[in-house]
Each structure stands twice: as C-alpha cells, then as structure tokens.
Design a protein around this motif. Structure first.
Motif, PDB file in Angstrom:
ATOM      1  N   GLN A   1      -2.249  38.740 -21.547  1.00  0.00           N
ATOM      2  CA  GLN A   1      -3.166  37.647 -21.841  1.00  0.00           C
ATOM      3  C   GLN A   1      -4.585  38.208 -21.916  1.00  0.00           C
ATOM      4  O   GLN A   1      -5.072  38.779 -20.954  1.00  0.00           O
ATOM      5  CB  GLN A   1      -3.083  36.580 -20.748  1.00  0.00           C
ATOM      6  N   LEU A   2      -5.213  38.051 -23.065  1.00  0.00           N
ATOM      7  CA  LEU A   2      -6.567  38.568 -23.253  1.00  0.00           C
ATOM      8  C   LEU A   2      -7.547  37.423 -23.474  1.00  0.00           C
ATOM      9  O   LEU A   2      -7.221  36.432 -24.120  1.00  0.00           O
ATOM     10  CB  LEU A   2      -6.612  39.514 -24.453  1.00  0.00           C
ATOM     11  N   THR A   3      -8.719  37.569 -22.898  1.00  0.00           N
ATOM     12  CA  THR A   3      -9.836  36.675 -23.185  1.00  0.00           C
ATOM     13  C   THR A   3     -11.019  37.551 -23.572  1.00  0.00           C
ATOM     14  O   THR A   3     -10.943  38.772 -23.480  1.00  0.00           O
ATOM     15  CB  THR A   3     -10.218  35.826 -21.956  1.00  0.00           C
ATOM     16  N   PHE A   4     -12.105  36.933 -23.989  1.00  0.00           N
ATOM     17  CA  PHE A   4     -13.281  37.698 -24.376  1.00  0.00           C
ATOM     18  C   PHE A   4     -14.332  37.581 -23.292  1.00  0.00           C
ATOM     19  O   PHE A   4     -14.582  36.490 -22.769  1.00  0.00           O
ATOM     20  CB  PHE A   4     -13.812  37.205 -25.729  1.00  0.00           C
ATOM     21  N   CYS A   5     -14.910  38.715 -22.940  1.00  0.00           N
ATOM     22  CA  CYS A   5     -15.927  38.766 -21.886  1.00  0.00           C
ATOM     23  C   CYS A   5     -17.147  37.967 -22.345  1.00  0.00           C
ATOM     24  O   CYS A   5     -17.672  38.199 -23.427  1.00  0.00           O
ATOM     25  CB  CYS A   5     -16.303  40.214 -21.614  1.00  0.00           C
TER      26      CYS A   5
ATOM     27  N   LYS B   1     -16.338  41.839 -25.482  1.00  0.00           N
ATOM     28  CA  LYS B   1     -15.135  42.652 -25.670  1.00  0.00           C
ATOM     29  C   LYS B   1     -13.931  41.922 -25.087  1.00  0.00           C
ATOM     30  O   LYS B   1     -14.049  41.091 -24.192  1.00  0.00           O
ATOM     31  CB  LYS B   1     -15.288  44.006 -24.970  1.00  0.00           C
ATOM     32  N   ALA B   2     -12.736  42.267 -25.594  1.00  0.00           N
ATOM     33  CA  ALA B   2     -11.500  41.682 -25.071  1.00  0.00           C
ATOM     34  C   ALA B   2     -11.220  42.254 -23.687  1.00  0.00           C
ATOM     35  O   ALA B   2     -11.325  43.459 -23.468  1.00  0.00           O
ATOM     36  CB  ALA B   2     -10.338  41.977 -26.002  1.00  0.00           C
ATOM     37  N   ALA B   3     -10.895  41.380 -22.742  1.00  0.00           N
ATOM     38  CA  ALA B   3     -10.581  41.794 -21.378  1.00  0.00           C
ATOM     39  C   ALA B   3      -9.402  40.969 -20.893  1.00  0.00           C
ATOM     40  O   ALA B   3      -9.218  39.822 -21.314  1.00  0.00           O
ATOM     41  CB  ALA B   3     -11.784  41.595 -20.463  1.00  0.00           C
ATOM     42  N   ARG B   4      -8.604  41.528 -19.992  1.00  0.00           N
ATOM     43  CA  ARG B   4      -7.487  40.785 -19.430  1.00  0.00           C
ATOM     44  C   ARG B   4      -8.001  39.686 -18.512  1.00  0.00           C
ATOM     45  O   ARG B   4      -9.051  39.820 -17.880  1.00  0.00           O
ATOM     46  CB  ARG B   4      -6.564  41.718 -18.663  1.00  0.00           C
ATOM     47  N   THR B   5      -7.262  38.600 -18.439  1.00  0.00           N
ATOM     48  CA  THR B   5      -7.692  37.461 -17.648  1.00  0.00           C
ATOM     49  C   THR B   5      -7.682  37.800 -16.156  1.00  0.00           C
ATOM     50  O   THR B   5      -6.838  38.557 -15.686  1.00  0.00           O
ATOM     51  CB  THR B   5      -6.773  36.247 -17.887  1.00  0.00           C
ATOM     52  N   HIS B   6      -8.626  37.248 -15.407  1.00  0.00           N
ATOM     53  CA  HIS B   6      -8.755  37.390 -13.957  1.00  0.00           C
ATOM     54  C   HIS B   6      -8.961  38.840 -13.540  1.00  0.00           C
ATOM     55  O   HIS B   6      -8.548  39.241 -12.451  1.00  0.00           O
ATOM     56  CB  HIS B   6      -7.539  36.808 -13.232  1.00  0.00           C
ATOM     57  N   ARG B   7      -9.589  39.627 -14.395  1.00  0.00           N
ATOM     58  CA  ARG B   7      -9.885  41.023 -14.072  1.00  0.00           C
ATOM     59  C   ARG B   7     -11.298  41.362 -14.500  1.00  0.00           C
ATOM     60  O   ARG B   7     -11.862  40.739 -15.386  1.00  0.00           O
ATOM     61  CB  ARG B   7      -8.907  41.957 -14.776  1.00  0.00           C
TER      62      ARG B   7
ATOM     63  N   ASN C   1     -15.500  47.173 -19.975  1.00  0.00           N
ATOM     64  CA  ASN C   1     -16.661  47.664 -20.723  1.00  0.00           C
ATOM     65  C   ASN C   1     -17.964  47.525 -19.932  1.00  0.00           C
ATOM     66  O   ASN C   1     -18.709  48.489 -19.777  1.00  0.00           O
ATOM     67  CB  ASN C   1     -16.755  46.909 -22.053  1.00  0.00           C
ATOM     68  N   CYS C   2     -18.230  46.322 -19.403  1.00  0.00           N
ATOM     69  CA  CYS C   2     -19.525  46.095 -18.750  1.00  0.00           C
ATOM     70  C   CYS C   2     -19.455  45.936 -17.233  1.00  0.00           C
ATOM     71  O   CYS C   2     -20.480  45.981 -16.559  1.00  0.00           O
ATOM     72  CB  CYS C   2     -20.211  44.874 -19.358  1.00  0.00           C
ATOM     73  N   GLY C   3     -18.251  45.725 -16.672  1.00  0.00           N
ATOM     74  CA  GLY C   3     -18.125  45.599 -15.226  1.00  0.00           C
ATOM     75  C   GLY C   3     -18.402  44.212 -14.690  1.00  0.00           C
ATOM     76  O   GLY C   3     -18.514  44.035 -13.477  1.00  0.00           O
ATOM     77  N   TYR C   4     -18.530  43.203 -15.557  1.00  0.00           N
ATOM     78  CA  TYR C   4     -18.807  41.835 -15.116  1.00  0.00           C
ATOM     79  C   TYR C   4     -17.510  41.094 -14.830  1.00  0.00           C
ATOM     80  O   TYR C   4     -16.481  41.336 -15.465  1.00  0.00           O
ATOM     81  CB  TYR C   4     -19.573  41.080 -16.208  1.00  0.00           C
ATOM     82  N   TYR C   5     -17.593  40.157 -13.861  1.00  0.00           N
ATOM     83  CA  TYR C   5     -16.478  39.247 -13.586  1.00  0.00           C
ATOM     84  C   TYR C   5     -17.069  37.946 -13.083  1.00  0.00           C
ATOM     85  O   TYR C   5     -17.877  37.936 -12.150  1.00  0.00           O
ATOM     86  CB  TYR C   5     -15.526  39.838 -12.546  1.00  0.00           C
ATOM     87  N   MET C   6     -16.713  36.863 -13.718  1.00  0.00           N
ATOM     88  CA  MET C   6     -17.179  35.516 -13.386  1.00  0.00           C
ATOM     89  C   MET C   6     -18.711  35.430 -13.343  1.00  0.00           C
ATOM     90  O   MET C   6     -19.302  34.856 -12.431  1.00  0.00           O
ATOM     91  CB  MET C   6     -16.563  35.031 -12.065  1.00  0.00           C
ATOM     92  N   GLY C   7     -19.353  36.053 -14.328  1.00  0.00           N
ATOM     93  CA  GLY C   7     -20.781  35.907 -14.489  1.00  0.00           C
ATOM     94  C   GLY C   7     -21.654  36.830 -13.656  1.00  0.00           C
ATOM     95  O   GLY C   7     -22.870  36.724 -13.683  1.00  0.00           O
ATOM     96  N   ARG C   8     -21.091  37.732 -12.891  1.00  0.00           N
ATOM     97  CA  ARG C   8     -21.920  38.657 -12.119  1.00  0.00           C
ATOM     98  C   ARG C   8     -21.318  40.062 -12.136  1.00  0.00           C
ATOM     99  O   ARG C   8     -20.149  40.240 -12.457  1.00  0.00           O
ATOM    100  CB  ARG C   8     -22.119  38.175 -10.697  1.00  0.00           C
ATOM    101  N   ILE C   9     -22.120  41.047 -11.762  1.00  0.00           N
ATOM    102  CA  ILE C   9     -21.659  42.430 -11.780  1.00  0.00           C
ATOM    103  C   ILE C   9     -20.692  42.659 -10.614  1.00  0.00           C
ATOM    104  O   ILE C   9     -21.039  42.427  -9.459  1.00  0.00           O
ATOM    105  CB  ILE C   9     -22.848  43.409 -11.666  1.00  0.00           C
TER     106      ILE C   9
END
Length: 91
Positions: free
Chosen positions: A58-62, A67-73, A77-85
């Motif tokens: 399952q891919l979503t876009f950051c 960039k395409a990133a797997r969900t809940h990970r 590319n940039c190291g962000y998750y849920m809006g923060r580093i």
C-alpha cells in the motif's frame, strides 16, 4: 539364556531390535506408499491456492516531498512522518 530386564521380561539383543539402515523398515507385501484415490479437481486445487497470492504494498504520497511512501511508515526520502521530522536525513 537372555539377560532378564528389571521388569522381568527377557531382553532381546540390540542388533535384532534395530533395522539395518535407519531408513529401511520392514514392509509387508500389502503395504506401500500412500497414493490419492482419485485426481484432485481443478476447482479444489484453485480453492486451495486462492490464498497463496502476494498482496501489493500500500503506497501513499508523502505530503512533505510528494514521493511515494508506504503507509504508516517514515518517508524514505525526507524522513517525515505525520507532519514532523522523525528521522534526520542527509538533506
């Protein structure tokens, strides 16, 4: 006579108790390998294999870099998750 064990039964010689080879077992004339009685139908084979498929990732876009990133990970590319580093990258 044969030596008597603690239980009172005569002991058999060890050589007589073991087969010649660990994979050789005495077989009678009527005993053979297990063989299916009838051919398995295509429907039965397909039903068994219906769960053997591989599910796509399952891919979503950051939202940060796009960039395409797997969900809940964390984004690779940039190291962000849920809006923060979450992970500091080389950037």
């Amino acid at each position: 006579g044969a030596p008597i064990a603690k239980l009172g039964f005569p002991m058999a010689p060890r050589e007589a108790a073991l087969p010649l080879c660990p994979f050789e077992f005495p077989r009678s004339e009527n005993h053979s390998m297990a063989v299916p009685r009838r051919r398995q139908t295509n429907r039965k084979t397909g039903s068994r294999r219906s769960h053997d498929f591989i599910t796509p990732k399952q891919l979503t876009f950051c939202p940060n870099c796009g960039k395409a990133a797997r969900t809940h990970r964390v984004c690779d590319n940039c190291g962000y998750y849920m809006g923060r580093i979450a992970v500091k990258t080389a950037e």
